[in-house]
Design a protein around this motif. Structure first.
Motif, PDB file in Angstrom:
ATOM      1  N   ALA A  86       0.848  -1.196   0.000  1.00  0.00           N
ATOM      2  CA  ALA A  86       0.000   0.000   0.000  1.00  0.00           C
ATOM      3  C   ALA A  86       0.879   1.239   0.000  1.00  0.00           C
ATOM      4  O   ALA A  86       2.071   1.182   0.308  1.00  0.00           O
ATOM      5  CB  ALA A  86      -0.898   0.007   1.230  1.00  0.00           C
ATOM      6  N   THR A  87       0.288   2.365  -0.339  1.00  0.00           N
ATOM      7  CA  THR A  87       0.943   3.655  -0.191  1.00  0.00           C
ATOM      8  C   THR A  87       0.476   4.280   1.115  1.00  0.00           C
ATOM      9  O   THR A  87      -0.692   4.156   1.485  1.00  0.00           O
ATOM     10  CB  THR A  87       0.592   4.587  -1.368  1.00  0.00           C
ATOM     11  N   LEU A  88       1.378   4.937   1.833  1.00  0.00           N
ATOM     12  CA  LEU A  88       1.009   5.609   3.081  1.00  0.00           C
ATOM     13  C   LEU A  88       1.148   7.113   2.883  1.00  0.00           C
ATOM     14  O   LEU A  88       2.209   7.602   2.485  1.00  0.00           O
ATOM     15  CB  LEU A  88       1.893   5.138   4.235  1.00  0.00           C
ATOM     16  N   CYS A  93      -7.946   3.438   3.161  1.00  0.00           N
ATOM     17  CA  CYS A  93      -8.987   3.651   2.158  1.00  0.00           C
ATOM     18  C   CYS A  93      -8.839   2.607   1.054  1.00  0.00           C
ATOM     19  O   CYS A  93      -7.875   2.665   0.274  1.00  0.00           O
ATOM     20  CB  CYS A  93      -8.870   5.062   1.566  1.00  0.00           C
ATOM     21  N   PRO A  94      -9.764   1.653   0.956  1.00  0.00           N
ATOM     22  CA  PRO A  94      -9.644   0.611  -0.077  1.00  0.00           C
ATOM     23  C   PRO A  94      -9.848   1.142  -1.488  1.00  0.00           C
ATOM     24  O   PRO A  94      -9.427   0.500  -2.452  1.00  0.00           O
ATOM     25  CB  PRO A  94     -10.753  -0.387   0.307  1.00  0.00           C
ATOM     26  N   MET A  95     -10.461   2.309  -1.622  1.00  0.00           N
ATOM     27  CA  MET A  95     -10.734   2.841  -2.959  1.00  0.00           C
ATOM     28  C   MET A  95      -9.467   3.304  -3.667  1.00  0.00           C
ATOM     29  O   MET A  95      -9.388   3.293  -4.891  1.00  0.00           O
ATOM     30  CB  MET A  95     -11.761   3.973  -2.871  1.00  0.00           C
ATOM     31  N   ASP A  96      -8.474   3.756  -2.897  1.00  0.00           N
ATOM     32  CA  ASP A  96      -7.201   4.138  -3.518  1.00  0.00           C
ATOM     33  C   ASP A  96      -6.024   3.336  -2.966  1.00  0.00           C
ATOM     34  O   ASP A  96      -4.876   3.576  -3.332  1.00  0.00           O
ATOM     35  CB  ASP A  96      -6.934   5.632  -3.376  1.00  0.00           C
ATOM     36  N   LYS A  97      -6.346   2.392  -2.055  1.00  0.00           N
ATOM     37  CA  LYS A  97      -5.341   1.500  -1.456  1.00  0.00           C
ATOM     38  C   LYS A  97      -4.228   2.285  -0.775  1.00  0.00           C
ATOM     39  O   LYS A  97      -3.038   1.997  -0.923  1.00  0.00           O
ATOM     40  CB  LYS A  97      -4.776   0.543  -2.517  1.00  0.00           C
ATOM     41  N   LYS A  98      -4.652   3.291  -0.004  1.00  0.00           N
ATOM     42  CA  LYS A  98      -3.702   4.119   0.727  1.00  0.00           C
ATOM     43  C   LYS A  98      -4.078   4.196   2.207  1.00  0.00           C
ATOM     44  O   LYS A  98      -5.262   4.191   2.558  1.00  0.00           O
ATOM     45  CB  LYS A  98      -3.667   5.536   0.144  1.00  0.00           C
ATOM     46  N   VAL A  99      -3.055   4.269   3.046  1.00  0.00           N
ATOM     47  CA  VAL A  99      -3.237   4.534   4.468  1.00  0.00           C
ATOM     48  C   VAL A  99      -3.013   6.021   4.687  1.00  0.00           C
ATOM     49  O   VAL A  99      -2.046   6.593   4.167  1.00  0.00           O
ATOM     50  CB  VAL A  99      -2.233   3.729   5.328  1.00  0.00           C
TER      51      VAL A  99
END
Length: 286
Positions: free
Chosen positions: A105-107, A130-136
Protein backbone atom coordinates in the motif's frame (compact mmCIF):
# COMPACT_ATOMS: atom_id res chain seq x y z
CA UNK A 1 12.29 -0.62 18.63
CA UNK A 2 15.44 -0.26 16.57
CA UNK A 3 14.47 1.92 13.63
CA UNK A 4 17.01 4.72 13.19
CA UNK A 5 19.27 4.41 10.17
CA UNK A 6 17.31 1.53 8.68
CA UNK A 7 15.77 1.11 5.23
CA UNK A 8 12.80 3.37 4.47
CA UNK A 9 9.88 2.60 2.18
CA UNK A 10 9.53 4.28 -1.19
CA UNK A 11 5.73 4.03 -0.91
CA UNK A 12 5.35 7.21 1.14
CA UNK A 13 3.35 10.17 -0.14
CA UNK A 14 4.30 13.10 2.05
CA UNK A 15 1.80 15.96 1.84
CA UNK A 16 2.86 17.67 5.05
CA UNK A 17 4.86 20.50 3.48
CA UNK A 18 1.82 21.83 1.62
CA UNK A 19 -0.33 22.24 4.74
CA UNK A 20 -3.94 21.09 4.76
CA UNK A 21 -3.16 18.54 2.08
CA UNK A 22 -2.10 20.75 -0.78
CA UNK A 23 -4.51 23.64 -0.42
CA UNK A 24 -7.47 21.57 0.74
CA UNK A 25 -9.88 23.55 2.83
CA UNK A 26 -12.63 21.26 4.01
CA UNK A 27 -15.93 22.69 5.07
CA UNK A 28 -17.34 21.74 8.45
CA UNK A 29 -15.64 21.71 11.80
CA UNK A 30 -12.25 22.88 12.93
CA UNK A 31 -10.26 23.67 16.07
CA UNK A 32 -12.16 22.99 19.29
CA UNK A 33 -15.04 21.60 17.26
CA UNK A 34 -12.81 18.81 16.03
CA UNK A 35 -12.08 17.81 19.62
CA UNK A 36 -15.81 17.77 20.37
CA UNK A 37 -16.40 15.52 17.36
CA UNK A 38 -13.62 13.19 18.48
CA UNK A 39 -15.01 12.87 22.01
CA UNK A 40 -18.57 12.51 20.75
CA UNK A 41 -17.45 9.73 18.44
CA UNK A 42 -15.86 7.93 21.38
CA UNK A 43 -19.13 8.28 23.29
CA UNK A 44 -21.15 6.91 20.38
CA UNK A 45 -18.63 4.25 19.50
CA UNK A 46 -18.35 5.28 15.86
CA UNK A 47 -15.71 6.46 13.43
CA UNK A 48 -15.49 10.27 13.84
CA UNK A 49 -15.71 10.65 10.06
CA UNK A 50 -19.29 9.37 10.26
CA UNK A 51 -20.18 12.51 12.23
CA UNK A 52 -18.46 14.91 9.88
CA UNK A 53 -20.25 14.23 6.63
CA UNK A 54 -18.64 14.65 3.22
CA UNK A 55 -17.06 17.97 4.10
CA UNK A 56 -14.86 16.58 6.82
CA UNK A 57 -12.90 18.93 9.06
CA UNK A 58 -11.88 22.46 8.26
CA UNK A 59 -8.10 22.45 8.58
CA UNK A 60 -7.95 26.21 8.66
CA UNK A 61 -5.23 25.99 6.03
CA UNK A 62 -5.00 27.78 2.75
CA UNK A 63 -2.32 25.45 1.47
CA UNK A 64 0.64 27.69 2.37
CA UNK A 65 4.00 25.88 2.51
CA UNK A 66 4.76 24.36 5.90
CA UNK A 67 8.24 24.01 7.37
CA UNK A 68 8.67 20.58 8.92
CA UNK A 69 10.11 20.48 12.44
CA UNK A 70 12.82 18.04 13.46
CA UNK A 71 10.12 16.02 15.21
CA UNK A 72 8.07 15.96 12.02
CA UNK A 73 11.07 14.70 10.08
CA UNK A 74 11.84 12.03 12.65
CA UNK A 75 8.23 10.84 12.73
CA UNK A 76 8.17 10.65 8.94
CA UNK A 77 11.34 8.56 8.92
CA UNK A 78 9.94 6.32 11.66
CA UNK A 79 6.72 5.66 9.75
CA UNK A 80 8.67 5.02 6.56
CA UNK A 81 10.87 2.42 8.31
CA UNK A 82 7.85 0.68 9.85
CA UNK A 83 6.13 0.65 6.45
CA UNK A 84 9.25 -0.89 4.88
CA UNK A 85 9.19 -3.60 7.55
CA UNK A 86 5.54 -4.42 6.81
CA UNK A 87 6.35 -4.67 3.10
CA UNK A 88 9.22 -7.08 3.69
CA UNK A 89 7.24 -9.18 6.15
CA UNK A 90 3.99 -9.43 4.17
CA UNK A 91 5.84 -10.16 0.93
CA UNK A 92 7.45 -13.13 2.64
CA UNK A 93 4.30 -14.29 4.47
CA UNK A 94 2.17 -14.14 1.30
CA UNK A 95 4.73 -16.20 -0.57
CA UNK A 96 5.24 -18.78 2.18
CA UNK A 97 1.64 -19.19 3.37
CA UNK A 98 -0.41 -18.38 0.28
CA UNK A 99 2.00 -18.78 -2.63
CA UNK A 100 0.81 -15.33 -3.64
CA UNK A 101 2.32 -11.93 -4.40
CA UNK A 102 1.82 -9.07 -1.97
CA UNK A 103 1.30 -5.61 -3.46
CA UNK A 104 2.26 -2.89 -0.94
CA UNK A 105 0.00 0.00 0.00
CA UNK A 106 0.94 3.66 -0.19
CA UNK A 107 1.01 5.61 3.08
CA UNK A 108 0.01 9.28 2.97
CA UNK A 109 1.46 11.58 5.60
CA UNK A 110 -0.41 14.84 6.11
CA UNK A 111 -0.91 17.69 8.55
CA UNK A 112 -4.35 18.77 9.75
CA UNK A 113 -6.42 17.64 6.78
CA UNK A 114 -6.28 16.23 3.27
CA UNK A 115 -8.41 14.44 0.71
CA UNK A 116 -8.73 10.71 0.17
CA UNK A 117 -10.78 8.65 -2.27
CA UNK A 118 -12.91 7.73 0.76
CA UNK A 119 -13.58 11.34 1.76
CA UNK A 120 -11.94 13.84 4.08
CA UNK A 121 -8.99 12.80 6.22
CA UNK A 122 -8.08 14.73 9.37
CA UNK A 123 -6.33 14.37 12.69
CA UNK A 124 -9.75 13.99 14.32
CA UNK A 125 -10.70 11.01 12.17
CA UNK A 126 -7.49 9.25 13.12
CA UNK A 127 -5.41 6.94 10.90
CA UNK A 128 -7.39 4.88 8.39
CA UNK A 129 -7.07 2.72 5.29
CA UNK A 130 -8.99 3.65 2.16
CA UNK A 131 -9.64 0.61 -0.08
CA UNK A 132 -10.73 2.84 -2.96
CA UNK A 133 -7.20 4.14 -3.52
CA UNK A 134 -5.34 1.50 -1.46
CA UNK A 135 -3.70 4.12 0.73
CA UNK A 136 -3.24 4.53 4.47
CA UNK A 137 -3.79 8.10 5.73
CA UNK A 138 -1.90 9.25 8.80
CA UNK A 139 -1.40 12.55 10.58
CA UNK A 140 1.53 11.75 12.87
CA UNK A 141 -0.03 14.13 15.38
CA UNK A 142 -2.12 11.07 16.27
CA UNK A 143 0.96 9.60 17.95
CA UNK A 144 0.83 12.46 20.46
CA UNK A 145 -2.86 11.75 21.06
CA UNK A 146 -2.02 8.07 21.49
CA UNK A 147 0.55 8.87 24.14
CA UNK A 148 -0.91 11.86 25.98
CA UNK A 149 -4.67 11.22 25.82
CA UNK A 150 -5.04 7.50 25.27
CA UNK A 151 -2.25 6.23 27.54
CA UNK A 152 -0.39 4.22 24.90
CA UNK A 153 3.24 5.35 24.91
CA UNK A 154 6.33 4.03 23.17
CA UNK A 155 7.52 3.80 19.59
CA UNK A 156 6.27 0.25 19.19
CA UNK A 157 2.78 1.38 20.18
CA UNK A 158 2.97 3.85 17.27
CA UNK A 159 4.34 1.11 15.01
CA UNK A 160 1.37 -1.08 15.97
CA UNK A 161 -0.96 1.66 14.69
CA UNK A 162 0.77 1.59 11.29
CA UNK A 163 0.79 -2.21 11.23
CA UNK A 164 -2.93 -2.33 12.09
CA UNK A 165 -3.82 -0.07 9.15
CA UNK A 166 -1.61 -2.14 6.85
CA UNK A 167 -3.54 -5.12 8.22
CA UNK A 168 -6.60 -3.63 6.53
CA UNK A 169 -4.65 -3.49 3.28
CA UNK A 170 -3.78 -7.16 3.74
CA UNK A 171 -7.50 -7.86 4.16
CA UNK A 172 -8.09 -5.91 0.95
CA UNK A 173 -5.42 -7.92 -0.87
CA UNK A 174 -7.12 -11.14 0.29
CA UNK A 175 -10.54 -9.96 -0.88
CA UNK A 176 -11.91 -10.01 2.66
CA UNK A 177 -12.46 -6.29 3.14
CA UNK A 178 -14.58 -5.73 0.03
CA UNK A 179 -16.87 -8.66 0.86
CA UNK A 180 -17.32 -7.57 4.47
CA UNK A 181 -18.05 -3.95 3.52
CA UNK A 182 -20.54 -5.09 0.88
CA UNK A 183 -22.49 -6.98 3.53
CA UNK A 184 -22.30 -4.00 5.90
CA UNK A 185 -24.15 -1.87 3.36
CA UNK A 186 -27.07 -4.31 3.33
CA UNK A 187 -27.73 -4.74 7.06
CA UNK A 188 -28.81 -2.65 10.03
CA UNK A 189 -26.45 -0.25 11.80
CA UNK A 190 -26.06 -2.61 14.75
CA UNK A 191 -25.25 -5.55 12.46
CA UNK A 192 -22.86 -3.36 10.47
CA UNK A 193 -21.08 -2.43 13.70
CA UNK A 194 -20.73 -6.12 14.59
CA UNK A 195 -19.10 -6.84 11.21
CA UNK A 196 -16.83 -3.83 11.69
CA UNK A 197 -15.65 -5.34 14.98
CA UNK A 198 -14.66 -8.55 13.18
CA UNK A 199 -12.82 -6.53 10.53
CA UNK A 200 -10.87 -4.60 13.16
CA UNK A 201 -10.04 -7.62 15.30
CA UNK A 202 -8.69 -9.43 12.25
CA UNK A 203 -6.48 -6.42 11.50
CA UNK A 204 -5.24 -6.62 15.10
CA UNK A 205 -4.44 -10.30 14.59
CA UNK A 206 -2.61 -9.53 11.35
CA UNK A 207 -0.60 -6.84 13.13
CA UNK A 208 0.35 -9.55 15.64
CA UNK A 209 1.78 -11.61 12.77
CA UNK A 210 3.81 -8.56 11.73
CA UNK A 211 5.14 -8.17 15.30
CA UNK A 212 6.11 -11.85 15.44
CA UNK A 213 8.00 -11.64 12.17
CA UNK A 214 9.68 -8.38 13.17
CA UNK A 215 10.94 -10.07 16.33
CA UNK A 216 12.04 -13.31 14.73
CA UNK A 217 13.39 -12.28 11.33
CA UNK A 218 14.26 -8.59 11.50
CA UNK A 219 15.70 -8.51 15.01
CA UNK A 220 14.45 -4.98 15.61
CA UNK A 221 12.36 -5.65 18.71
CA UNK A 222 13.67 -4.44 22.07
CA UNK A 223 12.65 -5.34 25.61
CA UNK A 224 9.20 -3.97 26.39
CA UNK A 225 8.19 -3.39 22.76
CA UNK A 226 5.57 -6.14 22.58
CA UNK A 227 4.10 -4.98 25.87
CA UNK A 228 3.72 -1.50 24.34
CA UNK A 229 1.73 -2.93 21.44
CA UNK A 230 -0.52 -5.00 23.70
CA UNK A 231 -1.14 -1.96 25.90
CA UNK A 232 -1.98 0.15 22.84
CA UNK A 233 -4.53 -2.45 21.74
CA UNK A 234 -6.08 -2.33 25.22
CA UNK A 235 -6.18 1.45 25.44
CA UNK A 236 -8.11 1.85 22.18
CA UNK A 237 -10.74 -0.79 22.89
CA UNK A 238 -14.28 0.55 22.50
CA UNK A 239 -15.23 -0.17 26.11
CA UNK A 240 -12.15 1.57 27.48
CA UNK A 241 -12.61 4.62 25.24
CA UNK A 242 -16.25 4.99 26.21
CA UNK A 243 -15.48 4.46 29.91
CA UNK A 244 -12.66 7.02 29.81
CA UNK A 245 -15.10 9.46 28.19
CA UNK A 246 -17.25 9.11 31.30
CA UNK A 247 -19.86 6.93 29.64
CA UNK A 248 -21.23 3.47 30.25
CA UNK A 249 -19.92 1.07 27.56
CA UNK A 250 -22.62 0.29 25.00
CA UNK A 251 -21.70 -2.94 23.16
CA UNK A 252 -24.17 -2.40 20.31
CA UNK A 253 -22.22 0.73 19.32
CA UNK A 254 -18.81 -0.96 19.34
CA UNK A 255 -17.00 -0.82 15.99
CA UNK A 256 -13.50 -2.03 16.93
CA UNK A 257 -13.94 -4.47 19.80
CA UNK A 258 -13.29 -4.42 23.53
CA UNK A 259 -9.87 -3.95 25.06
CA UNK A 260 -9.75 -7.63 25.95
CA UNK A 261 -10.70 -8.67 22.42
CA UNK A 262 -8.22 -6.36 20.72
CA UNK A 263 -5.27 -7.40 22.85
CA UNK A 264 -6.24 -11.09 22.65
CA UNK A 265 -6.47 -11.15 18.85
CA UNK A 266 -3.15 -9.32 18.61
CA UNK A 267 -1.68 -12.08 20.79
CA UNK A 268 -3.26 -14.78 18.61
CA UNK A 269 -1.42 -13.43 15.60
CA UNK A 270 1.75 -12.94 17.61
CA UNK A 271 1.77 -16.51 18.92
CA UNK A 272 0.57 -18.25 15.75
CA UNK A 273 2.05 -16.29 12.87
CA UNK A 274 -0.55 -17.88 10.56
CA UNK A 275 -3.04 -15.89 8.50
CA UNK A 276 -5.51 -18.79 8.74
CA UNK A 277 -5.66 -18.36 12.52
CA UNK A 278 -6.82 -14.75 12.12
CA UNK A 279 -10.26 -15.71 10.76
CA UNK A 280 -12.48 -13.61 13.01
CA UNK A 281 -15.42 -14.17 10.66
CA UNK A 282 -15.69 -17.87 11.39
CA UNK A 283 -15.85 -17.94 15.17
CA UNK A 284 -18.41 -17.28 17.88
CA UNK A 285 -15.63 -16.57 20.36
CA UNK A 286 -14.47 -13.05 19.65
Amino acid sequence: MQWRGRRESSNIEDRRRTGGGGGVRMGGIGGAGAVVVFLLAIFLGVDPSQLLGPGGIDSGSTGSPVELTEQDKAEGQFVSVVLADTEEIWTRVFKEQLNATYTPATLVLFKDATRSACGGASEATGPFYCPMDKKVYLDTGFFTTLHQRLGASGDFAAAYVVAHEIGHHVQDELGILSKANEVRQQVSQEESNAISVRIELQADCLSGIWAREAAQTLGTIERGDLEEAVNAAKQIGDDTLQRNAGQRPMPHTFTHGTSEQRSRWFMIGLQSGQIADCNTFDTDNL
